[in-house]
Design an enzyme around this catalytic site. Sequence first.
Site, mmCIF file in Angstrom:
data_model
loop_
_atom_site.group_PDB
_atom_site.id
_atom_site.type_symbol
_atom_site.label_atom_id
_atom_site.label_comp_id
_atom_site.label_asym_id
_atom_site.label_seq_id
_atom_site.Cartn_x
_atom_site.Cartn_y
_atom_site.Cartn_z
ATOM 1 N N SER A 290 5.463 -47.549 9.596
ATOM 2 C CA SER A 290 6.131 -48.370 9.442
ATOM 3 C C SER A 290 6.207 -49.128 10.425
ATOM 4 O O SER A 290 5.023 -49.962 10.708
ATOM 5 C CB SER A 290 8.360 -48.228 9.090
ATOM 6 O OG SER A 290 8.420 -48.978 9.227
ATOM 7 N N HIS B 54 11.212 -45.134 2.187
ATOM 8 C CA HIS B 54 10.248 -45.363 3.500
ATOM 9 C C HIS B 54 10.560 -44.005 4.100
ATOM 10 O O HIS B 54 9.340 -44.240 5.399
ATOM 11 C CB HIS B 54 10.596 -46.252 3.410
ATOM 12 C CG HIS B 54 9.658 -47.015 4.813
ATOM 13 N ND1 HIS B 54 9.503 -47.566 4.787
ATOM 14 C CD2 HIS B 54 10.817 -47.342 5.867
ATOM 15 C CE1 HIS B 54 9.118 -48.087 5.699
ATOM 16 N NE2 HIS B 54 9.413 -48.147 6.966
#
Length: 417
Positions: A188, A390
């Site tokens: 990320s 995610h």
Amino acid sequence: MLQLIFLSVLVGAAVGGQSPNAQFVQRTYGSNPKFSSDILEDATLDVPGLVTKYGYPIEIHEVTTSDGYKLTMHRIPYGRAGNNDPNTPRPIVFLMHGLLSSSADFLVLGPGNALGYHLADEGYDVWLGNARGNFYSRRHKTLNPDARINQNFWRFSWDEIGNRDLPAFIDHILATTKQSKLHYIGHSQGGTSFLVLTSLRPQYNEKFISFQGLAPASFFTNNDDSTITSLASMEGILEPAAFALGMGEVFGDRDFISWLIENHCSPGSILESFCGSLLVTGRSEYFNETMEPIFMGHAPAGASVRQFAHYGQVIRFGKFRRFNHNRLTNLATYGSFTPPEYKIERITTPSYIHYATADTLVHPKDAQLLCSKLPNLKGCYLVQSETFDHYDFIWGNRAKIRVYEKVLRLMREAEQN
Ligand SMILES: *[C@@H]1O[C@H](CO)[C@@H](O)[C@H](O)[C@H]1NC(C)=O
């Protein structure tokens, strides 16, 4: 993710804004359990305590950035399985965590599952970064992170993490190990900061064997999450307001989180659902609720409100570019009234991008957009699961099988070239 700003206001109010300085306590354990043995204990141990508990060697390295931040890196120089002669030269891998997180991201799944331990056991010299402002890197030569009036410690975004923290880490690792190259794995924002580094300082490209981006955040062109896009439109108001209120720091109080978990987050507690809501993510099928106290004990680990604001700008202006100050500060900082875009075309590191279908923060199409722009793309890999999201890259039950083993194979492939 911006919801967290409001949550942190609540939490900040609850603890009166006290934030302890990072401190390390080394602990030694008689036994070396194979898997996570005690969830609550793992939730409250810090990274050195956690790594020591599971019988891995740990080193703590402090580096100082060119702008005075004192940062902590954790190193697992070798694994506990197989050929573990500490003197054997081994390839280096550097792992960088995401927004609000820490080096713990790559360890909380425990031995046998977590990426950090897995790479150490597979013969790598594993270094884990901690971005400025998080629990382990909350120090500066002159600025005080706890000052409520002068918030200058907190005036940074992931631009500085990429442009200043990463060079300090990379230079220190290569000088210490006397090697010339290393792998980079970023989750990320850990991917975002890699893109910042290698586009702003392209000379760093030659230091990387490979870049493994796990859901790296860059473009938000296709993001359709309504909470994120509506909050992003308020970026210009929220960030100055947070600084004006003395709240440049977001979610820094790990002691408070630990206290909450130990006392109120056990199964059956009346606060159990509130504890769950502290986590950013919805639950994917890979999210192991038994492990939740461990994840929560280590994240959030603190960040600056400007990191959120900078993502907000990327969303709002539709451009992956440097932080937008006011026009005059932009002129002084960048030589132009508007901030320049990051030049992806300068990133010549062999790049491997891993993305997921159910990721609402890094939309699959935005990951593909990044892939289409990377000049030395080696592969753009969709995780083979409809529901992988995610946070599954660091917390998912099946992350090792779905992602880490592939990453390891691609790293070895890159070493052959
Ligand atoms: C969830 O975590 C617990 C504790 O580590 C473990 O015993 C269990 O096997 C995990 N569940 C799955 C489905 O992996």
